[in-house]
Design an enzyme around this catalytic site. Sequence first.
Site, short mmCIF file in Angstrom:
data_model
loop_
_atom_site.label_atom_id
_atom_site.label_comp_id
_atom_site.label_asym_id
_atom_site.label_seq_id
_atom_site.Cartn_x
_atom_site.Cartn_y
_atom_site.Cartn_z
CG ASP A 149 -0.37 -0.13 2.48
OD1 ASP A 149 0.61 -0.64 2.59
OD2 ASP A 149 -1.05 0.66 3.54
CG ASP A 150 4.35 1.66 2.55
OD1 ASP A 150 3.78 0.56 2.82
OD2 ASP A 150 4.75 2.46 3.46
CG ASN A 169 2.69 2.40 9.82
OD1 ASN A 169 3.09 1.56 9.44
ND2 ASN A 169 1.69 3.12 8.97
CG HIS A 192 -4.17 0.53 5.84
ND1 HIS A 192 -5.17 0.60 6.39
CD2 HIS A 192 -4.04 -0.65 5.60
CE1 HIS A 192 -5.82 -0.40 7.06
NE2 HIS A 192 -4.85 -1.46 6.30
CD GLU A 250 -1.05 1.68 12.07
OE1 GLU A 250 -0.42 2.26 13.01
OE2 GLU A 250 -0.68 1.29 11.16
O1 RIB Z 1 -1.68 -0.46 9.66
C1 RIB Z 1 -1.47 -0.25 8.24
C2 RIB Z 1 0.06 0.32 7.79
O2 RIB Z 1 0.94 -0.86 8.39
C3 RIB Z 1 0.35 0.83 6.42
O3 RIB Z 1 1.21 1.64 6.51
C4 RIB Z 1 1.04 -0.66 6.01
O4 RIB Z 1 1.77 -0.30 4.76
C5 RIB Z 1 1.66 -0.99 7.28
O5 RIB Z 1 2.94 -0.30 7.12
CA CA Z 2 3.42 1.54 5.15
#
Ligand code: RIB
Ligand code: CA
Length: 310
Positions: A16-17, A169, A242, A167
């Site tokens: 997703d990055d 990160n 995300h 979460e």
């Molecule tokens: O919780 C989602 C986050 O954690 C996003 O940044 C995903 O890339 C992972 O790093």
């Molecule tokens: Ca990420």
Amino acid sequence: MPDKLPVLLDCDTGIDDALAILYLVNSGLCDLVAVGSVHGNVTALTGARNTIRVLDVAGLSGIPVVVGADRPLAQPVDISAHIHGADGLGNTNQPAPSADPAQGEAAQQIIRLARERPGELTLLAIGPLTNLGLALLLDPDLAKLIPHVVVMGGAAIAPGNVTTHAEANIWHDPEAANLVFTAGWPVTMVGLDVTMKTLLSEADQKRIEDSQRDTARFSWDILQFYLDRYQEFMGFRTCALHDPLAAGIALERSFATYRKAELRVELRGEHTRGMTVADLRPGRQAESPVELALQVDAEAFREKFLDTIC
Ligand code: RIB
Ligand code: CA
């Protein structure tokens, strides 16, 4: 056409990055000044190399990408290969990046660029916050030089995704996150409260699959592993945008609505370490308020994301 927003990106380039980077550089709204990588989905070195791979897909070379912290401030490193694949891009064995990471280190790059361009740079963090925490520890004036920090991370009301309350990160480096949320700079937290509402629908997936654009074909390729993982715990084929949503909000804040509150990160809880604890009690004045994204127009954002990628 509005001026492009100068953005300094900090990421742990996983799937997703990668989508967030493609969104930023194809949006027409962003001047991507530089990138720093951090441990999280992948090692910091792999994160930097994956970032260069993604910029190659977008036909962009010459944007400085430097390697950052390869472990958290105060706990052992824990790379989340199970969600993004061993290579961080869904085990798709993408071509090697066209260049090596630039010389330098991510925390120092944040300090250098903030001093070169005081008051100009939006700092968009979509991975664990170790580099930002280190930069704050190294430069006591940093918080005055950055006009806006946007963090993909945390959950003010929603449950966590790595543990019941944390979460990813934030969980990867709670101490660094606590430094970031209490530094007194303007921070917008784009947490699971809103990102878990931006789930790709079947029609969204079909639109990406059917597009012949390089950006869409690359996205479709790396999405498969991510969609498989989400199918396991959601019971249907989807995934949350995300990091792309945090990028979208950094460029256009109108996708969400916000509430300001004091926010701390739990550092000691046996079951809650890494939880973002927001003081949502009525009438509370926050000393260093964090702007929490609590509602999102998910339809509008998904539409904009698909228009940009496809
Ligand atoms: O919780 C989602 C986050 O954690 C996003 O940044 C995903 O890339 C992972 O790093
Ligand atoms: Ca990420």
